[in-house]
Design an enzyme around this catalytic site. Structure first.
Site, PDB file in Angstrom:
ATOM      1  N   ARG A  88       0.842  -1.202   0.000  1.00  0.00           N
ATOM      2  CA  ARG A  88       0.000   0.000   0.000  1.00  0.00           C
ATOM      3  C   ARG A  88       0.881   1.257   0.000  1.00  0.00           C
ATOM      4  O   ARG A  88       0.533   2.283  -0.578  1.00  0.00           O
ATOM      5  CB  ARG A  88      -0.890   0.009   1.240  1.00  0.00           C
ATOM      6  CG  ARG A  88      -1.906  -1.130   1.306  1.00  0.00           C
ATOM      7  CD  ARG A  88      -2.648  -1.049   2.629  1.00  0.00           C
ATOM      8  NE  ARG A  88      -3.666  -2.069   2.807  1.00  0.00           N
ATOM      9  CZ  ARG A  88      -3.444  -3.281   3.312  1.00  0.00           C
ATOM     10  NH1 ARG A  88      -2.219  -3.640   3.657  1.00  0.00           N
ATOM     11  NH2 ARG A  88      -4.435  -4.141   3.475  1.00  0.00           N
ATOM     12  N   ASP A 148     -10.020  -4.338   8.800  1.00  0.00           N
ATOM     13  CA  ASP A 148      -9.083  -5.365   9.274  1.00  0.00           C
ATOM     14  C   ASP A 148      -9.709  -6.195  10.393  1.00  0.00           C
ATOM     15  O   ASP A 148      -9.502  -7.408  10.473  1.00  0.00           O
ATOM     16  CB  ASP A 148      -7.779  -4.708   9.758  1.00  0.00           C
ATOM     17  CG  ASP A 148      -7.102  -3.924   8.646  1.00  0.00           C
ATOM     18  OD1 ASP A 148      -7.286  -4.290   7.468  1.00  0.00           O
ATOM     19  OD2 ASP A 148      -6.408  -2.922   8.944  1.00  0.00           O
ATOM     20  N   ARG A 151     -12.082  -8.631   8.885  1.00  0.00           N
ATOM     21  CA  ARG A 151     -11.336  -9.763   8.299  1.00  0.00           C
ATOM     22  C   ARG A 151     -10.815 -10.699   9.393  1.00  0.00           C
ATOM     23  O   ARG A 151     -10.758 -11.921   9.206  1.00  0.00           O
ATOM     24  CB  ARG A 151     -10.165  -9.233   7.462  1.00  0.00           C
ATOM     25  CG  ARG A 151     -10.617  -8.610   6.169  1.00  0.00           C
ATOM     26  CD  ARG A 151      -9.451  -8.171   5.328  1.00  0.00           C
ATOM     27  NE  ARG A 151      -9.901  -7.655   4.049  1.00  0.00           N
ATOM     28  CZ  ARG A 151      -9.304  -6.686   3.373  1.00  0.00           C
ATOM     29  NH1 ARG A 151      -8.197  -6.132   3.843  1.00  0.00           N
ATOM     30  NH2 ARG A 151      -9.785  -6.276   2.219  1.00  0.00           N
ATOM     31  N   HIS A 175      -2.519   0.363   9.029  1.00  0.00           N
ATOM     32  CA  HIS A 175      -3.241  -0.449   8.037  1.00  0.00           C
ATOM     33  C   HIS A 175      -2.247  -0.863   6.945  1.00  0.00           C
ATOM     34  O   HIS A 175      -2.322  -0.431   5.801  1.00  0.00           O
ATOM     35  CB  HIS A 175      -4.403   0.373   7.454  1.00  0.00           C
ATOM     36  CG  HIS A 175      -5.188  -0.337   6.397  1.00  0.00           C
ATOM     37  ND1 HIS A 175      -5.871  -1.519   6.632  1.00  0.00           N
ATOM     38  CD2 HIS A 175      -5.396  -0.036   5.090  1.00  0.00           C
ATOM     39  CE1 HIS A 175      -6.454  -1.899   5.517  1.00  0.00           C
ATOM     40  NE2 HIS A 175      -6.187  -1.040   4.555  1.00  0.00           N
TER      41      HIS A 175
HETATM   42  N1  LIG Z   1      -8.371   1.905   3.767  1.00  0.00           N
HETATM   43  C1  LIG Z   1      -8.819   0.751   3.323  1.00  0.00           C
HETATM   44  O1  LIG Z   1      -9.200  -0.122   4.106  1.00  0.00           O
HETATM   45  C2  LIG Z   1      -8.858   0.482   1.863  1.00  0.00           C
HETATM   46  C3  LIG Z   1      -8.283   1.369   0.988  1.00  0.00           C
HETATM   47  N2  LIG Z   1      -8.348   1.171  -0.365  1.00  0.00           N
HETATM   48  C4  LIG Z   1      -7.773   2.206  -1.218  1.00  0.00           C
HETATM   49  O2  LIG Z   1      -8.856   2.961  -1.779  1.00  0.00           O
HETATM   50  C5  LIG Z   1      -8.429   3.577  -2.985  1.00  0.00           C
HETATM   51  C6  LIG Z   1      -9.445   3.326  -4.092  1.00  0.00           C
HETATM   52  O3  LIG Z   1      -9.467   1.978  -4.456  1.00  0.00           O
HETATM   53  P1  LIG Z   1     -10.416   1.472  -5.641  1.00  0.00           P
HETATM   54  O4  LIG Z   1     -11.760   2.089  -5.497  1.00  0.00           O
HETATM   55  O5  LIG Z   1     -10.278   0.013  -5.725  1.00  0.00           O
HETATM   56  O6  LIG Z   1      -9.696   2.155  -6.908  1.00  0.00           O
HETATM   57  P2  LIG Z   1     -10.355   2.510  -8.328  1.00  0.00           P
HETATM   58  O7  LIG Z   1      -9.238   2.718  -9.282  1.00  0.00           O
HETATM   59  O8  LIG Z   1     -11.410   1.511  -8.656  1.00  0.00           O
HETATM   60  O9  LIG Z   1     -11.089   3.901  -8.046  1.00  0.00           O
HETATM   61  C7  LIG Z   1     -10.408   5.071  -7.740  1.00  0.00           C
HETATM   62  C8  LIG Z   1     -11.160   6.217  -8.377  1.00  0.00           C
HETATM   63  O10 LIG Z   1     -10.570   7.453  -7.962  1.00  0.00           O
HETATM   64  C9  LIG Z   1     -10.744   8.359  -9.049  1.00  0.00           C
HETATM   65  N3  LIG Z   1      -9.877   9.519  -8.895  1.00  0.00           N
HETATM   66  C10 LIG Z   1      -8.543   9.609  -9.108  1.00  0.00           C
HETATM   67  N4  LIG Z   1      -8.111  10.868  -8.863  1.00  0.00           N
HETATM   68  C11 LIG Z   1      -9.201  11.567  -8.473  1.00  0.00           C
HETATM   69  C12 LIG Z   1      -9.396  12.914  -8.091  1.00  0.00           C
HETATM   70  N5  LIG Z   1      -8.390  13.787  -8.030  1.00  0.00           N
HETATM   71  N6  LIG Z   1     -10.637  13.313  -7.740  1.00  0.00           N
HETATM   72  C13 LIG Z   1     -11.677  12.442  -7.796  1.00  0.00           C
HETATM   73  N7  LIG Z   1     -11.554  11.157  -8.162  1.00  0.00           N
HETATM   74  C14 LIG Z   1     -10.320  10.724  -8.500  1.00  0.00           C
HETATM   75  C15 LIG Z   1     -10.442   7.525 -10.279  1.00  0.00           C
HETATM   76  O11 LIG Z   1     -10.938   8.136 -11.458  1.00  0.00           O
HETATM   77  C16 LIG Z   1     -11.114   6.218  -9.929  1.00  0.00           C
HETATM   78  O12 LIG Z   1     -12.441   6.150 -10.439  1.00  0.00           O
HETATM   79  C17 LIG Z   1      -7.028   2.998  -3.269  1.00  0.00           C
HETATM   80  O13 LIG Z   1      -6.035   3.904  -2.846  1.00  0.00           O
HETATM   81  C18 LIG Z   1      -6.998   1.744  -2.405  1.00  0.00           C
HETATM   82  O14 LIG Z   1      -5.697   1.358  -2.082  1.00  0.00           O
HETATM   83  C19 LIG Z   1      -8.976   0.084  -0.897  1.00  0.00           C
HETATM   84  C20 LIG Z   1      -9.554  -0.842  -0.075  1.00  0.00           C
HETATM   85  C21 LIG Z   1      -9.520  -0.735   1.378  1.00  0.00           C
HETATM   86  O1  LIG Z   2      -5.070  -4.214   0.107  1.00  0.00           O
HETATM   87  C1  LIG Z   2      -5.199  -3.085  -0.397  1.00  0.00           C
HETATM   88  O2  LIG Z   2      -4.321  -2.502  -1.042  1.00  0.00           O
HETATM   89  C2  LIG Z   2      -6.493  -2.362  -0.187  1.00  0.00           C
HETATM   90  C3  LIG Z   2      -6.744  -2.319   1.243  1.00  0.00           C
HETATM   91  O3  LIG Z   2      -6.264  -1.476   1.958  1.00  0.00           O
HETATM   92  C4  LIG Z   2      -7.413  -3.499   1.820  1.00  0.00           C
HETATM   93  O4  LIG Z   2      -8.186  -4.193   1.131  1.00  0.00           O
HETATM   94  O5  LIG Z   2      -7.171  -3.743   2.998  1.00  0.00           O
END
Ligand SMILES: NC(=O)C1=CN([C@@H]2O[C@H](COP(=O)(O)OP(=O)(O)OC[C@H]3O[C@@H](n4cnc5c(N)ncnc54)[C@H](O)[C@@H]3O)[C@@H](O)[C@H]2O)C=CC1
Ligand SMILES: O=C([O-])CC(=O)C(=O)O
Length: 312
Positions: A88, A148, A151, A175
């Protein structure tokens, strides 16, 4: 009430879908930078209302922050997800500027907003949102520990043959694949310590599988997960907008709690209408304290990168 979700990708759209299905707000705004993308996702979700029977309205917008004005809560999911084999932390270079820009734009139109930060590396992105906006610390919440912990309960349920809903278990710390700390000694099965029913070997395996939960899914799917992340983000929002006072692990700004200063890290908090309202200090043993300090060191190193790349 209005709730904004920024990023209409996998996690953002799933978060918004959970929010509208649960009718957490009269209006949900989904915003993305990609032309027409959020509009399309919002229209698709709206077309489930007749089948699912919800009354919340969802609109999609392309980078138009004026439409987010007056939001009570915004969930920030914009930015790159990782690919198999990545950590990450490797996302920081791209995501830092995105998250900073998004947080500043949201605040311009909703001065009383509460921000839930999801984009990775999440603890550092939450710290950045706090420093960039200068919002009161209680109004910046990093979502990671909730996922987490869910999970962790899943992994425990597999080994115990138990319902995940009967299990109480939390993950604290960062995380990250190596920074999260599943607290197995504190985990219970309807108030009975789970350690009574698991060998040491089984406990170690559950902890290890929980820590790499996100990486395991990324390898299987080819990009990171979204169903549990979306449900977790919506659960955090629900506790805030319904003032449920639920106890979740979230990444919040520490000022001496758990022996840490000037850092956002996952600890148990009560979430209500004021954002995170209270940190619960757990009686950690010496091992757990040392692991928490190590996790904090790793997250602090990432926070220092923000300065190196000019994001702070
Ligand atoms: N904290 C957590 O537990 C988790 C965090 N994540 C994180 O969440 C983020 C998103 O993941 P996904 O939805 O799978 O990615 P994704 O690629 O499906 O969606 C991300 C979206 O952000 C948009 N985007 C990019 N720059 C932007 C901006 N300046 N303004 C508005 N929109 C913008 C993109 O166009 C895209 O549609 C990633 O960084 C991922 O690592 C994912 C899962 C869990
Ligand atoms: O694994 C990743 O990169 C996205 C995330 O944070 C999660 O699913 O926990």
């Amino acid at each position: 009430m209005k709730i904004t979700v920024v990023g209409a990708g996998a996690v953002g759209a799933t978060t918004a879908d959970n929010i509208v299905r649960s009718e957490l707000a009269e209006e949900v705004v989904l915003l993305d930078i990609k032309e027409g993308f959020a509009e399309g996702k919002a229209q698709d979700m709206s077309q489930t209302a007749a089948l699912l029977g919800f009354d919340s309205k969802i609109i999609g917008v392309t980078n138009d922050y004026s439409q987010t004005a007056g939001s009570t809560v915004a969930v920030i999911t914009s930015g790159l997800p990782r690919k198999p084999g990545m950590t990450r932390e490797e996302l920081i270079g791209t995501n830092a500027n995105i998250v900073r820009n998004v947080a500043e734009n949201l605040l311009k139109h909703s001065p009383d907003i509460i921000l839930v930060v999801v984009s990775n590396p999440m603890d550092t992105m939450t710290y950045l949102a706090l420093k960039a906006t200068g919002l009161p610390k209680n109004r910046i919440i990093g979502m990671g520990g909730t996922l987490d912990s869910s999970r962790f309960r899943y992994q425990l349920s597999l080994r115990l043959g138990a319902s995940p809903a009967d299990l109480n278990a939390i993950v604290i710390g960062g995380h990250g694949d190596t920074t999260m700390i599943p607290l197995i000694k504190h985990a219970t099965w309807n108030s009975l310590p789970v350690t009574q029913f698991l060998t040491d070997e089984e406990q170690k395996q559950i902890v290890a599988d929980t820590m790499v939960g996100g990486a395991t899914l990324t390898k299987l799917i080819g990009t990171s997960a979204w169903y549990a992340p979306g449900a977790s983000s919506a659960a955090v929002v629900a506790s805030i907008v319904r003032d449920q006072k639920k106890l979740f692990t979230a990444s919040v700004y520490l000022e001496g709690e758990y022996g840490q200063e000037d850092i956002n890290l996952g600890v148990p908090v009560v979430l209500g209408k004021n954002g995170w309202e209270r940190i619960l200090e757990l009686p950690l043993d010496e091992d757990e304290k040392a692991t928490f300090a190590k996790s904090a060191d790793a997250v602090r190193n990432m926070n220092n990168v923000l300065k190196e790349i000019g994001a702070l």
